[in-house]
Write a protein that holds these residues in place. Structure first.
Motif, PDB file in Angstrom:
ATOM      1  N   THR A  79       0.795  -1.226   0.000  1.00  0.00           N
ATOM      2  CA  THR A  79       0.000   0.000   0.000  1.00  0.00           C
ATOM      3  C   THR A  79       0.829   1.280   0.000  1.00  0.00           C
ATOM      4  O   THR A  79       0.335   2.313  -0.433  1.00  0.00           O
ATOM      5  CB  THR A  79      -0.928   0.040   1.224  1.00  0.00           C
ATOM      6  N   SER A  83      -0.253   4.792  -2.084  1.00  0.00           N
ATOM      7  CA  SER A  83      -0.629   6.083  -1.473  1.00  0.00           C
ATOM      8  C   SER A  83       0.358   7.170  -1.866  1.00  0.00           C
ATOM      9  O   SER A  83      -0.042   8.316  -2.129  1.00  0.00           O
ATOM     10  CB  SER A  83      -0.709   5.938   0.043  1.00  0.00           C
ATOM     11  N   LEU A  86      -0.501   8.232  -5.418  1.00  0.00           N
ATOM     12  CA  LEU A  86      -1.712   9.053  -5.449  1.00  0.00           C
ATOM     13  C   LEU A  86      -1.410  10.477  -4.979  1.00  0.00           C
ATOM     14  O   LEU A  86      -1.846  11.456  -5.599  1.00  0.00           O
ATOM     15  CB  LEU A  86      -2.781   8.439  -4.553  1.00  0.00           C
ATOM     16  N   LEU A  87      -0.649  10.571  -3.881  1.00  0.00           N
ATOM     17  CA  LEU A  87      -0.319  11.901  -3.341  1.00  0.00           C
ATOM     18  C   LEU A  87       0.511  12.699  -4.325  1.00  0.00           C
ATOM     19  O   LEU A  87       0.269  13.891  -4.550  1.00  0.00           O
ATOM     20  CB  LEU A  87       0.450  11.745  -2.040  1.00  0.00           C
ATOM     21  N   ALA A  90      -1.651  13.856  -7.186  1.00  0.00           N
ATOM     22  CA  ALA A  90      -2.538  14.944  -6.776  1.00  0.00           C
ATOM     23  C   ALA A  90      -1.763  16.245  -6.625  1.00  0.00           C
ATOM     24  O   ALA A  90      -2.186  17.300  -7.118  1.00  0.00           O
ATOM     25  CB  ALA A  90      -3.239  14.582  -5.467  1.00  0.00           C
ATOM     26  N   MET A  94      -2.127  19.559  -9.063  1.00  0.00           N
ATOM     27  CA  MET A  94      -2.540  20.839  -8.516  1.00  0.00           C
ATOM     28  C   MET A  94      -1.439  21.885  -8.619  1.00  0.00           C
ATOM     29  O   MET A  94      -1.610  23.013  -8.160  1.00  0.00           O
ATOM     30  CB  MET A  94      -2.939  20.680  -7.045  1.00  0.00           C
ATOM     31  N   TYR A  96       1.778  22.003  -7.385  1.00  0.00           N
ATOM     32  CA  TYR A  96       2.787  22.286  -6.369  1.00  0.00           C
ATOM     33  C   TYR A  96       4.160  22.188  -7.011  1.00  0.00           C
ATOM     34  O   TYR A  96       4.451  21.196  -7.674  1.00  0.00           O
ATOM     35  CB  TYR A  96       2.662  21.283  -5.215  1.00  0.00           C
TER      36      TYR A  96
ATOM     37  N   VAL B  40       0.550  16.062   4.707  1.00  0.00           N
ATOM     38  CA  VAL B  40      -0.061  14.745   4.502  1.00  0.00           C
ATOM     39  C   VAL B  40       1.013  13.654   4.479  1.00  0.00           C
ATOM     40  O   VAL B  40       0.850  12.584   5.077  1.00  0.00           O
ATOM     41  CB  VAL B  40      -0.889  14.741   3.206  1.00  0.00           C
ATOM     42  N   PHE B  78      -3.505   4.043   5.439  1.00  0.00           N
ATOM     43  CA  PHE B  78      -3.565   4.016   3.975  1.00  0.00           C
ATOM     44  C   PHE B  78      -4.832   4.694   3.469  1.00  0.00           C
ATOM     45  O   PHE B  78      -4.789   5.535   2.553  1.00  0.00           O
ATOM     46  CB  PHE B  78      -3.491   2.570   3.493  1.00  0.00           C
ATOM     47  N   THR B  81      -4.592   8.414   3.857  1.00  0.00           N
ATOM     48  CA  THR B  81      -3.746   9.072   2.870  1.00  0.00           C
ATOM     49  C   THR B  81      -4.452   9.179   1.524  1.00  0.00           C
ATOM     50  O   THR B  81      -4.357  10.207   0.841  1.00  0.00           O
ATOM     51  CB  THR B  81      -2.434   8.300   2.724  1.00  0.00           C
ATOM     52  N   VAL B  82      -5.173   8.115   1.151  1.00  0.00           N
ATOM     53  CA  VAL B  82      -5.925   8.172  -0.105  1.00  0.00           C
ATOM     54  C   VAL B  82      -6.986   9.266  -0.045  1.00  0.00           C
ATOM     55  O   VAL B  82      -7.161  10.042  -0.993  1.00  0.00           O
ATOM     56  CB  VAL B  82      -6.559   6.793  -0.391  1.00  0.00           C
ATOM     57  N   ALA B  85      -5.376  12.565  -0.465  1.00  0.00           N
ATOM     58  CA  ALA B  85      -5.012  12.827  -1.857  1.00  0.00           C
ATOM     59  C   ALA B  85      -6.227  13.304  -2.644  1.00  0.00           C
ATOM     60  O   ALA B  85      -6.148  14.269  -3.422  1.00  0.00           O
ATOM     61  CB  ALA B  85      -4.416  11.569  -2.491  1.00  0.00           C
ATOM     62  N   ILE B  88      -6.830  16.875  -1.681  1.00  0.00           N
ATOM     63  CA  ILE B  88      -5.929  17.826  -2.338  1.00  0.00           C
ATOM     64  C   ILE B  88      -6.390  18.075  -3.769  1.00  0.00           C
ATOM     65  O   ILE B  88      -6.409  19.209  -4.247  1.00  0.00           O
ATOM     66  CB  ILE B  88      -4.491  17.285  -2.316  1.00  0.00           C
TER      67      ILE B  88
END
Lengths: 112, 135
Positions: A79, A83, A86-87, A90, A94, A96, B40, B78, B81-82, B85, B88
């Protein structure tokens, strides 16, 4: 004798795991932008906690505990990249910014 | 106290100190972190460190049931965090620059300007609105 060996191995796993966590935290503090911090946290942090779970399994010396610890390690390894990806997507979507010393931004080519 | 217990106990103490240090460093990043994704990422890392703490407590007390707690905490981290995201992606970045400027002008609490988008619809009071007016 075997008891001392198992204790030594457990202590080694604990200390290496804590060292990985410390390296991840130092990277989180020192690295310049979001993406590099993510690279420190999601790899070293996962390995640190996973090694400590394995130390629990070794200390218990039980097959069911070993199975659960291995399942937990596998789950974290599975996982953490999801994650982090995905972060990163994102944050990049956006807008950054990367650190000014970054040399390339390959994700920028796939922007739509 | 046998040799094995002594090795294990000293390693546990050292690892607890190291983990506490890394916990403090990560909390510093959560507080300081200039942008929302920084915070995050630091929260995600915090979950990993807490899993390490739980593993150390499991070794100290001998209750291997703590492993299940660690696994479920990892699942919750997990999912959080998803969700962050997605948050955001939904929130956008416009509030972030406004937050920086607002915190330069007036020393507002860092969480206050984030509600600016919700509070800009109905012009109520608050430090975020006054910061926008000053800009």
């Amino acid at each position: 004798m075997i008891e001392v060996l198992i204790a030594l191995l457990t202590a080694l796993l604990i200390l290496v795991g804590a060292g990985f966590a410390l390296v991840a935290a130092v990277g989180l503090t020192r690295l310049p932008d979001v993406y590099t911090r993510m690279h420190a946290a999601s790899k070293a942090g996962t390995v640190g906690s996973g090694l400590m779970l394995l130390a629990v399994a070794l200390h218990a010396g039980d097959l069911s505990t070993l199975a659960r610890a291995l399942a937990g390690f596998f789950f974290f390894v599975l996982t953490a990249p999801i994650s982090a990806h995905l972060l990163a997507m994102a944050a990049h979507k956006m807008g950054y910014p990367l650190h000014e010393k970054s040399v390339r931004d390959e994700l920028n080519d796939y922007r739509n | 106290m046998t040799a094995a217990q002594m090795i294990l106990s000293s390693a546990l103490w050292l690892a607890l100190v190291v983990l506490g240090l890394s916990f403090l460093l990560t909390v510093w990043r959560v507080i300081k972190g200039p942008t929302l994704p920084d915070r995050v990422v630091a929260l995600d890392m915090l979950v990993g460190i807490v899993i390490g703490f739980i593993a150390l407590i499991a070794i100290r007390t001998g209750f291997t049931l703590y492993i299940d707690i660690a696994i479920s905490l990892g699942l919750v981290g997990f999912l959080a965090t998803v969700a962050f995201a997605r948050f955001i992606l939904a929130q956008g970045r416009g509030d972030e620059t406004a937050e920086k400027e607002a915190s330069k002008v007036i020393p507002a609490p860092p969480l206050a300007p984030k509600r600016k988008r919700a509070s800009s619809r109905k012009p109520g009071a608050g430090p975020a609105v006054s910061g926008k007016a000053k800009k």
